[in-house]
Design a protein around this motif. Structure first.
Motif, PDB file in Angstrom:
ATOM      1  N   ASN A 124      32.299  11.516  23.564  1.00 36.27           N
ATOM      2  CA  ASN A 124      32.227  10.320  24.395  1.00 36.27           C
ATOM      3  C   ASN A 124      30.974   9.537  24.011  1.00 36.27           C
ATOM      4  OD1 ASN A 124      29.947  11.203  26.048  1.00 36.27           O
ATOM      5  ND2 ASN A 124      31.371  12.537  27.143  1.00 36.27           N
ATOM      6  N   THR A 125      30.858   8.325  24.506  1.00 43.16           N
ATOM      7  CA  THR A 125      29.749   7.460  24.089  1.00 43.16           C
ATOM      8  C   THR A 125      28.391   8.022  24.509  1.00 43.16           C
ATOM      9  OG1 THR A 125      30.109   6.084  26.049  1.00 43.16           O
ATOM     10  CG2 THR A 125      31.100   5.342  23.993  1.00 43.16           C
ATOM     11  N   THR A 126      28.334   8.706  25.626  1.00 39.59           N
ATOM     12  CA  THR A 126      27.072   9.301  26.069  1.00 39.59           C
ATOM     13  C   THR A 126      26.623  10.385  25.095  1.00 39.59           C
ATOM     14  OG1 THR A 126      27.637   8.863  28.375  1.00 39.59           O
ATOM     15  CG2 THR A 126      25.908  10.492  27.972  1.00 39.59           C
ATOM     16  N   GLU A 127      27.559  11.202  24.644  1.00 37.73           N
ATOM     17  CA  GLU A 127      27.226  12.255  23.682  1.00 37.73           C
ATOM     18  C   GLU A 127      26.732  11.643  22.376  1.00 37.73           C
ATOM     19  OE1 GLU A 127      30.304  15.832  24.867  1.00 37.73           O
ATOM     20  OE2 GLU A 127      31.094  14.103  23.769  1.00 37.73           O
ATOM     21  N   ALA A 145      25.411   8.677  21.865  1.00 39.13           N
ATOM     22  CA  ALA A 145      24.122   8.006  22.072  1.00 39.13           C
ATOM     23  C   ALA A 145      22.966   8.994  22.189  1.00 39.13           C
ATOM     24  CB  ALA A 145      24.190   7.127  23.314  1.00 39.13           C
ATOM     25  N   SER A 146      23.254  10.228  22.604  1.00 38.49           N
ATOM     26  CA  SER A 146      22.183  11.212  22.789  1.00 38.49           C
ATOM     27  C   SER A 146      21.774  11.907  21.495  1.00 38.49           C
ATOM     28  CB  SER A 146      22.613  12.271  23.809  1.00 38.49           C
ATOM     29  OG  SER A 146      23.601  13.125  23.264  1.00 38.49           O
TER      30      SER A 146
END
Length: 79
Positions: free
Chosen positions: A55-58, A60-61
């Motif tokens: 997902n985008t959060t993963e 971005a991290s």
């Protein structure tokens, strides 16, 4: 094949450089050709190779290849 070696193979194909060495500490700044477009291609290729989706959060991290290896191994993605 380890997760890191499979990722290294993908990087070598993407950057068309059979001598490229990837470590856990490797980040985008370490490879001149690694731009935002290449990053998207790498993520898509890695998702396909490991039969997973991020997902985008993963995404971005992620700070380096080591973070990517950890993410893949924590979700049990097969190398």
């Amino acid at each position: 094949m380890t997760t890191l070696s499979k990722i290294e193979s993908i990087f070598r194909d993407t950057f068309e450089d059979d001598t490229l060495v990837i470590t856990h500490a490797t980040k985008a700044d370490d490879i001149d050709e690694w731009d935002s477009l290449t990053h998207v291609g790498l993520i898509l290729t890695i998702e396909a190779a490991f039969e997973t989706r991020f997902n985008t959060t993963e995404i971005a991290s992620l700070q380096n290849v080591g973070d990517l290896v950890t993410l893949l191994e924590n979700r049990g993605a097969a190398a």
